[in-house]
Design an enzyme around this catalytic site. Structure first.
Site, PDB file in Angstrom:
ATOM      1  N   ASP A  10      29.807  49.625  49.815  1.00 40.55           N
ATOM      2  CA  ASP A  10      28.886  48.559  50.228  1.00 40.55           C
ATOM      3  C   ASP A  10      28.523  47.608  49.098  1.00 40.55           C
ATOM      4  OD1 ASP A  10      28.745  49.912  52.722  1.00 40.55           O
ATOM      5  OD2 ASP A  10      27.239  51.244  51.871  1.00 40.55           O
ATOM      6  N   LYS A  34      32.402  43.853  48.619  1.00 40.44           N
ATOM      7  CA  LYS A  34      33.810  43.535  48.337  1.00 40.44           C
ATOM      8  C   LYS A  34      34.351  42.471  49.287  1.00 40.44           C
ATOM      9  CE  LYS A  34      34.688  47.849  48.989  1.00 40.44           C
ATOM     10  NZ  LYS A  34      33.364  48.476  48.977  1.00 40.44           N
ATOM     11  N   GLY A  39      32.863  49.020  56.246  1.00 41.41           N
ATOM     12  CA  GLY A  39      32.237  47.897  56.945  1.00 41.41           C
ATOM     13  C   GLY A  39      32.174  46.731  55.993  1.00 41.41           C
ATOM     14  N   HIS A  40      32.963  45.716  56.257  1.00 39.96           N
ATOM     15  CA  HIS A  40      32.983  44.560  55.360  1.00 39.96           C
ATOM     16  C   HIS A  40      32.387  43.354  56.068  1.00 39.96           C
ATOM     17  CE1 HIS A  40      36.552  46.448  53.009  1.00 39.96           C
ATOM     18  NE2 HIS A  40      35.390  46.967  52.694  1.00 39.96           N
ATOM     19  N   GLN A  95      35.271  51.384  50.803  1.00 41.20           N
ATOM     20  CA  GLN A  95      34.309  52.304  50.187  1.00 41.20           C
ATOM     21  C   GLN A  95      34.163  51.980  48.689  1.00 41.20           C
ATOM     22  OE1 GLN A  95      36.908  54.093  52.239  1.00 41.20           O
ATOM     23  NE2 GLN A  95      35.559  53.490  53.872  1.00 41.20           N
TER      24      GLN A  95
END
Ligand code: IMP
Length: 425
Positions: A12, A15, A39-40, A224
């Site tokens: 988180d 990125k 989750g991006h 991650q």
């Protein structure tokens, strides 16, 4: 030039935003590991895109997107994302490739993840319950694995799934008293997945090598964070893949020496979701302030993230194992308004000072952070466009991090938008 972008903390780090910025100058963006546990978030103009499986670069028209061998693909999530982007006018039809060797996450993996976590009670890992661990376990176990290439031969997949489900159903019933999963339901979904996804399935290793030989530039996108790396993170509180940059060669078949630059992404503080040691955690007003101001709630699960001070020992470890050349330091704006900032520059473990991060959680649990105090700033920095625009105390904070880590901070995030990024180089 081939570049790798990887998180230096427990995920988180932001990125997605850095990948999105650099994707502008890349021909190809590659996801090399993990699955829909990631989750991006990418913010373009007023639009917010939350992606779990597609590389963040996919929102850029014209960029080829590759999902490589070591990714575990949840077909339902992937199809949802492809359709979601199409609805917003972003087509992936001719610019997505999925490795034939990538393993597939099916409903029984998610069920297994959930049943195991529930049965562990207080001992649970706090996974995202996306079936990641069970799918990677089947990959390593080999006999019960399903790969993308299996969607190209449905009669054979039917036969394989009967064996797999016979085993899984016995296991789930014996261990958890769970209802059986029917082969008809699983196969019905697989037929739909195959129809939609087979056109994208390829030997991505061959394709990537040809593309690189032609001089195309590739951005390898980590999911991650390095401290969640299966082999080098805080095991067992890790994910089931090589989330550090060490995952690139194994994950895509592209050797590390073909990557010219490794960029490590870190927040100006630290967060963690799920269980596991976190030496600089602030379970107090400071942690709460960071959580609220930084909107520190999971993109995938919505869980509140644990928040704490920047840990230079942890970040420096990720830099070392990941051969990181430069840093992107994000969320600097979140720290605004705090009178004093603490920076962890060393640990004391069993009475001895160390600056080398122990990934072993027993030693890490005994680590007492040694802090340096720095003055904070009150000014709103969200409009800053150059390093010199930042208040002196913010500049000093960034410089101190550079000294402690031994690498330059080349990008600074001062807000969620792509435009709210100071590029120093
Ligand atoms: P899993 O990957 O779902 O098995 O979860 C294992 C651990 O990794 C849990 O602590 C999760 O919260 C954490 N994790 C997995 N993916 C992410 C991510 O993208 N960001 C932050 N933490 C993650």
């Amino acid at each position: 030039m081939n570049t790798c972008i990887v998180g230096l903390q427990w995920g988180d780090e932001g990125k997605g935003k850095v990948v999105d910025l650099l994707a502008e100058d890349s021909d190809i963006v590659v996801r090399y590991g993990g699955g829909s546990n990631a989750g991006h978030t990418v913010v373009i103009g007023e639009e917010r895109f939350a992606l779990h499986l597609l590389p963040s670069g996919s929102v850029r028209a014209g960029v080829m997107c590759v999902i490589a061998n070591a990714v575990v693909v949840d077909p339902a999530v992937l199809i949802g994302e492809i359709d979601g982007l199409a609805l917003r006018g972003i087509a992936l039809t001719d610019r997505l490739l999925i490795s034939e060797n990538a393993h597939v996450v099916l409903d029984y993996h998610k069920r297994e993840d959930q049943l195991r976590e529930e049965s562990l009670g207080k001992e649970k890992l706090g996974t995202t319950v996306r079936g990641i661990g069970p799918c990677y376990a089947d990959k390593v176990g080999r006999s019960y694995a399903v790969r993308m290439s299996d969607f190209c031969n449905l009669p054979e997949l039917d036969r394989k799934l009967r064996t797999i489900l016979a085993y899984k159903n016995k296991l789930f019933a014996a261990l958890y008293g769970a209802e059986p999963i029917s082969i008809e339901t699983v196969m019905a979904s697989c037929r739909q997945y195959a129809e939609r996804l087979v056109p994208f399935v390829r030997d991505t290793t061959e394709w990537l090598h040809h593309a690189i030989a032609r001089g195309q530039s590739v951005l390898f996108e980590g999911a991650q964070g390095s401290l969640l790396d299966l082999d080098h993170g805080t095991f067992p509180y890790v994910t089931s893949s090589n989330a550090s940059s060490l995952g690139v060669p194994a994950g895509c078949g592209v050797p590390a020496r073909m990557i010219e630059k490794y960029i490590g992404v870190a927040k100006a503080y630290t967060t963690r979701v799920g269980a596991g040691p976190f030496p600089t955690e602030q379970e107090n007003e400071t942690g709460q302030y960071i959580r609220e101001k930084g909107h520190e709630y999971g993109t995938t699960t919505g869980r509140p993230r644990r928040c704490g001070w920047f840990d230079a020992v942890a970040a420096a470890y990720s830099v070392k194992i990941g051969s990181i050349d430069a840093l992107a330091l994000l969320h600097l704006d979140t720290l605004g308004g705090l009178k004093k900032l603490s920076l962890c520059s060393a640990y004391e473990i069993d009475g001895r000072r160390t600056t080398f991060f122990p990934a072993n959680i027993d030693r890490l649990a005994r680590a007492k952070p040694i802090y340096e105090q720095m003055a904070g700033w009150d000014e709103d920095i969200s409009q800053a466009t150059t390093f010199e625009d930042l208040p002196a105390n913010a500049q000093a904070y960034v410089r101190r991090i550079e000294t402690l880590i031994g690498k330059p901070v080349e990008m600074i995030g001062v807000g969620p938008k792509r435009s709210q990024t100071i590029i120093r180089k």
